[in-house]
Write a protein that holds these residues in place. Structure first.
Motif, short mmCIF file in Angstrom:
data_model
loop_
_atom_site.label_atom_id
_atom_site.label_comp_id
_atom_site.label_asym_id
_atom_site.label_seq_id
_atom_site.Cartn_x
_atom_site.Cartn_y
_atom_site.Cartn_z
N UNK A 185 0.86 -1.18 0.00
CA UNK A 185 0.00 0.00 0.00
C UNK A 185 0.90 1.24 0.00
N UNK A 186 1.01 1.89 -1.15
CA UNK A 186 1.80 3.11 -1.21
C UNK A 186 0.97 4.27 -0.65
N UNK A 187 1.56 4.98 0.31
CA UNK A 187 0.84 6.04 1.00
C UNK A 187 1.79 7.19 1.30
N UNK A 188 1.30 8.41 1.13
CA UNK A 188 2.11 9.59 1.41
C UNK A 188 2.39 9.69 2.92
N UNK A 189 3.59 10.08 3.32
CA UNK A 189 3.92 10.17 4.75
C UNK A 189 2.95 11.05 5.55
N UNK A 243 3.78 1.17 2.54
CA UNK A 243 5.06 1.65 2.05
C UNK A 243 4.95 3.16 1.91
N UNK A 244 5.64 3.89 2.76
CA UNK A 244 5.56 5.34 2.74
C UNK A 244 6.40 5.90 1.60
N UNK A 245 5.77 6.64 0.70
CA UNK A 245 6.46 7.23 -0.45
C UNK A 245 5.96 8.66 -0.64
N UNK A 246 6.84 9.53 -1.10
CA UNK A 246 6.46 10.92 -1.34
C UNK A 246 6.02 11.15 -2.78
N UNK A 247 5.95 10.09 -3.57
CA UNK A 247 5.60 10.22 -4.98
C UNK A 247 4.11 10.08 -5.24
N UNK A 290 0.01 11.45 -4.14
CA UNK A 290 -0.76 12.54 -3.55
C UNK A 290 -1.13 12.23 -2.11
N UNK A 291 -1.40 13.29 -1.37
CA UNK A 291 -1.72 13.13 0.05
C UNK A 291 -3.13 12.60 0.29
N UNK A 292 -3.98 12.61 -0.75
CA UNK A 292 -5.36 12.13 -0.56
C UNK A 292 -5.60 10.77 -1.21
N UNK A 293 -4.51 10.11 -1.65
CA UNK A 293 -4.65 8.91 -2.48
C UNK A 293 -3.70 7.81 -2.01
N UNK A 294 -4.16 6.56 -2.11
CA UNK A 294 -3.28 5.41 -1.88
C UNK A 294 -3.27 4.56 -3.15
N UNK A 295 -2.18 3.82 -3.33
CA UNK A 295 -2.00 2.99 -4.53
C UNK A 295 -1.72 1.55 -4.12
N UNK A 296 -2.39 0.60 -4.81
CA UNK A 296 -2.14 -0.83 -4.59
C UNK A 296 -1.99 -1.50 -5.95
N UNK A 297 -0.89 -2.21 -6.22
CA UNK A 297 -0.78 -2.94 -7.48
C UNK A 297 -1.72 -4.13 -7.50
N UNK A 298 -2.17 -4.51 -8.70
CA UNK A 298 -3.27 -5.47 -8.81
C UNK A 298 -2.85 -6.87 -9.24
N UNK A 299 -1.56 -7.19 -9.30
CA UNK A 299 -1.09 -8.43 -9.92
C UNK A 299 -1.35 -9.70 -9.11
N UNK A 300 -1.92 -9.61 -7.95
CA UNK A 300 -2.10 -10.76 -7.06
C UNK A 300 -3.58 -11.14 -6.92
N UNK A 301 -3.83 -12.38 -6.54
CA UNK A 301 -5.19 -12.84 -6.35
C UNK A 301 -5.49 -13.14 -4.90
N UNK A 302 -6.65 -13.73 -4.66
CA UNK A 302 -7.03 -14.15 -3.32
C UNK A 302 -7.13 -13.00 -2.34
N UNK A 303 -6.64 -13.22 -1.12
CA UNK A 303 -6.72 -12.19 -0.08
C UNK A 303 -5.81 -11.01 -0.38
N UNK A 304 -4.88 -11.17 -1.33
CA UNK A 304 -3.96 -10.09 -1.68
C UNK A 304 -4.44 -9.29 -2.89
#
Length: 396
Positions: A299-303, A331-335, A337-351
């Protein structure tokens, strides 16, 4: 942007369609979408239908009309309009949004056939699985983003009882009584039919042969005849296929996504890719070095947003939407936005990130709104355990 800056049709100013897969360009020119026919033809155009029916040796009335997009097929299964399905190299249980809805649809099917080279998450719901081939195991062509048709040669034969995808389709056609329409002896026969089927279309392959491709390291379409050099750069003559031969912009007014943030779900969630994984991960999640680089979704998230929720780097975070919830290491990243989180979609199941995304479709392209939905973040205060290569493989 190329058109707006006046660079279209000029040297070193090429543009390309940005598709999600390596041969997304070539597939569309072959007519693999539900509203297309070979050569970039329109399945609703009477003249286009008549020509292709003649190439295929069928009555135009027997040719289906415009079909359903991938997610519309899932919706139609839920409505009881589709009872059986066959898929090739498709893993919708990972790649489509709101995949709990997708899983329910797969379980409703009366008959489900999968052709794939590995047993993926979707294939586990199939009644019959045909082990197919990787592109290294079959001969054919692909088309690059620049419009260059190149040839792929078979490097190895399919292992064990696996068959080339084309062989599977040909044998299915024979068993279903349509063998005369699929009477190909080799891959080149299929390509030669495509040449005729695309003739006269905007993506004209007629002048492209296997021999020319190999001799010239690829040939650019349109190439209407065997003595034509191909077209490395479109629109050099500035004569566009419009009534006034001018290019036109299609302005699109802004509209909100179907789900906007509110007090209950105050954070924007978006999904996408990471460089070491590909699409639904059916191949890349089996490759050790790639798993080592990125063994699980983060989970990419702004600090600043993380500080607001009391989330530290590596903490387990529950992400909740109106479709469900899942837990990911932060995973704290500054790249971002402060109002948004990013999750890559390449996994299945509970992930799977796509158990959270929304199935709303764009009204024109019919592509789901993968890139935006509203979510809650719930800090658990627990550090994530280190994911190893061995535990990463367990997702299969």
């Amino acid at each position: 942007m190329v058109l707006a800056t006046g660079r279209i049709g000029k040297p070193y100013c090429g543009y390309g369609t940005i598709t999600g897969q390596g041969n997304g360009q070539g597939g569309r020119e072959h007519g693999h979408k539900c509203d297309q026919l070979p050569g970039n033809r329109d399945i609703t155009n009477p003249e286009h239908r008549k020509y292709i029916a003649g190439v295929w040796g069928i009555d135009e009335k027997d040719m289906p009309g415009k079909g359903l997009s991938a997610y519309e097929i899932i919706e139609a299964i839920h409505k009881g309009e589709i009872k059986g399905l066959i898929t090739i190299c498709f893993n919708p249980l990972v790649s489509l949004p709101n995949n709990n809805f997708v899983r329910e649809a797969l379980e409703k099917l009366e008959y489900f056939v999968v052709i794939d080279f590995f047993l993926n998450e979707t294939a586990r719901h199939a009644d019959v699985i045909f082990p197919g081939s990787l592109h290294e195991e079959e001969e054919g062509t692909v088309t690059t983003a620049e419009g260059r048709v190149v040839k792929i040669n078979e490097a190895v034969t399919p292992p064990g009882e696996a068959h080339r995808d084309s062989e599977i389709i040909i044998e299915l056609a024979q068993r279903l009584g349509a063998g005369d329409k699929f009477a190909y002896q080799k891959a080149e026969d299929i390509f030669n039919e495509l040449r005729v089927a695309s003739k006269g279309g905007t993506a004209d392959y007629f002048g492209i042969t296997y021999e020319r491709i190999e001799k010239n390291m690829g040939v650019f379409w349109p190439c209407p005849s065997e003595d034509h050099p191909g077209t490395p750069r479109l629109w050099e003559d500035k004569k566009f296929r419009t009534s006034d031969e001018k290019a036109h912009f299609n302005p699109v007014p802004y509209r909100d996504p179907s789900e906007v943030v509110d007090k209950e779900y105050p954070v924007v969630m978006t999904t996408g890719r990471v460089v070491s994984q590909y699409l639904s991960g059916t191949q890349t999640r089996r490759i050790g070095k790639l798993v080592d680089q990125y063994p699980e979704p983060l989970l990419e998230i702004n600090p600043k947003l993380a500080y607001h929720y009391g989330i530290k780097d590596g903490d387990q975070v529950i992400v909740k939407t109106r479709r469900g919830e899942a837990t990911f290491p932060a995973q704290l990243v500054e790249t971002i936005r402060e109002d948004t989180v990013f999750i890559p979609y390449h996994w299945g199941g509970l992930q799977s990130a796509n158990q959270l995304t929304i199935g709303t479709l764009d009204p024109i392209s019919k592509i789901p709104e993968f890139k935006v939905c509203a979510c809650q973040l719930i800090a658990t205060g627990k550090m994530a355990s280190v994911k190893t290569k061995e535990t990463a493989y367990q997702s299969f």
